[in-house]
Write a protein that holds these residues in place. Structure first.
Motif, PDB file in Angstrom:
ATOM      1  N   MET A 294      66.233  18.524  -3.357  1.00  0.00           N
ATOM      2  CA  MET A 294      65.615  18.607  -2.031  1.00  0.00           C
ATOM      3  C   MET A 294      65.666  17.267  -1.301  1.00  0.00           C
ATOM      4  N   ALA A 295      65.798  17.343   0.024  1.00  0.00           N
ATOM      5  CA  ALA A 295      65.786  16.126   0.840  1.00  0.00           C
ATOM      6  C   ALA A 295      64.706  16.241   1.916  1.00  0.00           C
ATOM      7  N   CYS A 296      64.909  17.148   2.892  1.00  0.00           N
ATOM      8  CA  CYS A 296      63.915  17.252   3.978  1.00  0.00           C
ATOM      9  C   CYS A 296      62.684  18.053   3.549  1.00  0.00           C
ATOM     10  N   GLY A 297      62.852  18.978   2.611  1.00  0.00           N
ATOM     11  CA  GLY A 297      61.731  19.757   2.091  1.00  0.00           C
ATOM     12  C   GLY A 297      61.288  20.908   2.968  1.00  0.00           C
TER      13      GLY A 297
ATOM     14  N   GLY B 106      63.596  23.086   5.001  1.00  0.00           N
ATOM     15  CA  GLY B 106      64.610  24.038   5.457  1.00  0.00           C
ATOM     16  C   GLY B 106      65.504  23.534   6.564  1.00  0.00           C
ATOM     17  N   ALA B 107      65.478  22.241   6.878  1.00  0.00           N
ATOM     18  CA  ALA B 107      66.228  21.740   8.029  1.00  0.00           C
ATOM     19  C   ALA B 107      67.569  21.111   7.669  1.00  0.00           C
ATOM     20  N   CYS B 108      67.678  20.474   6.494  1.00  0.00           N
ATOM     21  CA  CYS B 108      68.884  19.673   6.220  1.00  0.00           C
ATOM     22  C   CYS B 108      69.989  20.479   5.520  1.00  0.00           C
ATOM     23  N   LEU B 109      69.624  21.590   4.916  1.00  0.00           N
ATOM     24  CA  LEU B 109      70.531  22.449   4.148  1.00  0.00           C
ATOM     25  C   LEU B 109      71.114  21.743   2.919  1.00  0.00           C
ATOM     26  N   GLY B 110      70.588  20.590   2.591  1.00  0.00           N
ATOM     27  CA  GLY B 110      71.085  19.849   1.432  1.00  0.00           C
ATOM     28  C   GLY B 110      70.739  20.509   0.114  1.00  0.00           C
ATOM     29  N   CYS B 111      69.789  21.428   0.116  1.00  0.00           N
ATOM     30  CA  CYS B 111      69.327  22.017  -1.143  1.00  0.00           C
ATOM     31  C   CYS B 111      69.881  23.418  -1.376  1.00  0.00           C
TER      32      CYS B 111
ATOM     33  N   GLN C 149      67.765  28.497  -0.079  1.00  0.00           N
ATOM     34  CA  GLN C 149      67.324  27.102   0.001  1.00  0.00           C
ATOM     35  C   GLN C 149      66.273  26.867  -1.079  1.00  0.00           C
TER      36      GLN C 149
HETATM   37 FE1  FES Z   1      66.372  20.289   3.368  1.00  0.00          FE
HETATM   38 FE2  FES Z   1      65.859  22.353   1.704  1.00  0.00          FE
HETATM   39  S1  FES Z   1      65.493  20.275   1.397  1.00  0.00           S
HETATM   40  S2  FES Z   1      66.880  22.402   3.622  1.00  0.00           S
END
Ligand code: FES
Length: 258
Positions: free
Chosen positions: A222-225, A227-232, A243
């Motif tokens: 996780m990065a943004c936590g 749902g915004a960055c889609l990194g997860c 996500q």
């Molecule tokens: Fe950024 Fe899930 S942590 S979308």
């Protein structure tokens, strides 16, 4: 203000590790933001109130433990955000948003093996403290840094615990074999795991092979936590994109692709 979002004060910032070495392993304790409780494995977003626009969004952290008065997080300094969190002082104000996510299952009177890799030890302190039958728990902890850098001894005082120290890449085959054996030996119980993805993948494969009930926390992705960055993003057992911050961070081992 976002729902479940509160401003609280820092109670304590504690550096773990050998007394004569600077440590970047930190336990941060805040006032309890009025939570009724939480489920170990859940996370919260933290953002010190004085952060400027250069760090405009908070960071997700696994909840290490919480009681009626306080909530504690354990993290390692790895970038700008965590470095600034480590410089907080008692009385500083932090915006906390949570608890978020789903958390681990709790199975009363069921042998439960906790497998932690490195910083993946964080959620298991609270898990052990809150478990109704801790005599059924055992933790196996694989780590690279000095054991004093982690809140391991506290857990060792509460449940059966063993640690595996990775001192060089040559240790990896031994560690993988040990983890596979631990999972295979968990027949009739459950395995809960948190740590780096290769560590979780080993556990997932062993759990599938030996048909062991296992849950994996993918919080490290996780990065943004929010749902915004889609990194997860990962795929679930039906090959659908999900996500981790929205559906997890804990997944059944047979319901996620790593
Ligand atoms: Fe950024 Fe899930 S942590 S979308």
């Amino acid at each position: 203000m976002v729902r479940n979002c509160r401003e609280v004060k820092v109670r304590e910032v504690r550096f773990l590790g050998a007394w004569d070495e600077p440590s970047d392993f930190v336990e941060l304790t805040l006032d309890n933001p009025g939570w009724d409780g939480y489920r170990p494995g859940q996370f919260a977003m933290l953002r010190p109130k004085h952060w400027g626009l250069e760090l405009s969004w908070g960071r997700p952290f696994s909840i290490s433990r919480s009681d009626a008065d306080s909530v504690t997080f354990f993290f390692q300094v790895v970038g700008r955000g965590t470095a600034r969190l480590a410089r907080l002082a008692p009385g500083d104000e932090v915006i906390i948003w949570g608890p978020l996510g789903n958390g681990f299952s709790v199975a009363d009177q069921t042998p439960t093996l906790l497998l932690a890799g490195g910083m993946g030890i964080a959620p298991f302190r609270g898990y052990i403290e809150k478990h109704p039958t801790p005599e059924f728990l055992r933790i196996v902890f694989a780590h690279r840094a000095s054991i004093d850098s982690y809140p391991y001894q506290l857990m060792k005082d509460m449940v059966r615990a063993e640690s595996i120290h990775e001192t060089s890449p040559d240790d990896l085959p031994m560690i993988i074999e040990r983890i596979e054996n631990e999972v295979r030996g968990a027949q009739g119980g459950i395995v809960l795991a948190c740590g780096p993805l290769p560590f979780l993948k080993t556990i997932q494969q062993a759990a599938r092979l030996h048909q062991i009930r296992a849950e994996l926390s993918l919080e490290r992705t996780m990065a943004c936590g929010v749902g915004a960055c889609l990194g997860c993003v990962c795929k679930d057992g039906h090959d659908k994109h999900v996500q981790v911050c929205a559906r997890g961070p804990v997944f059944k081992a047979d319901d996620v692709h790593i």
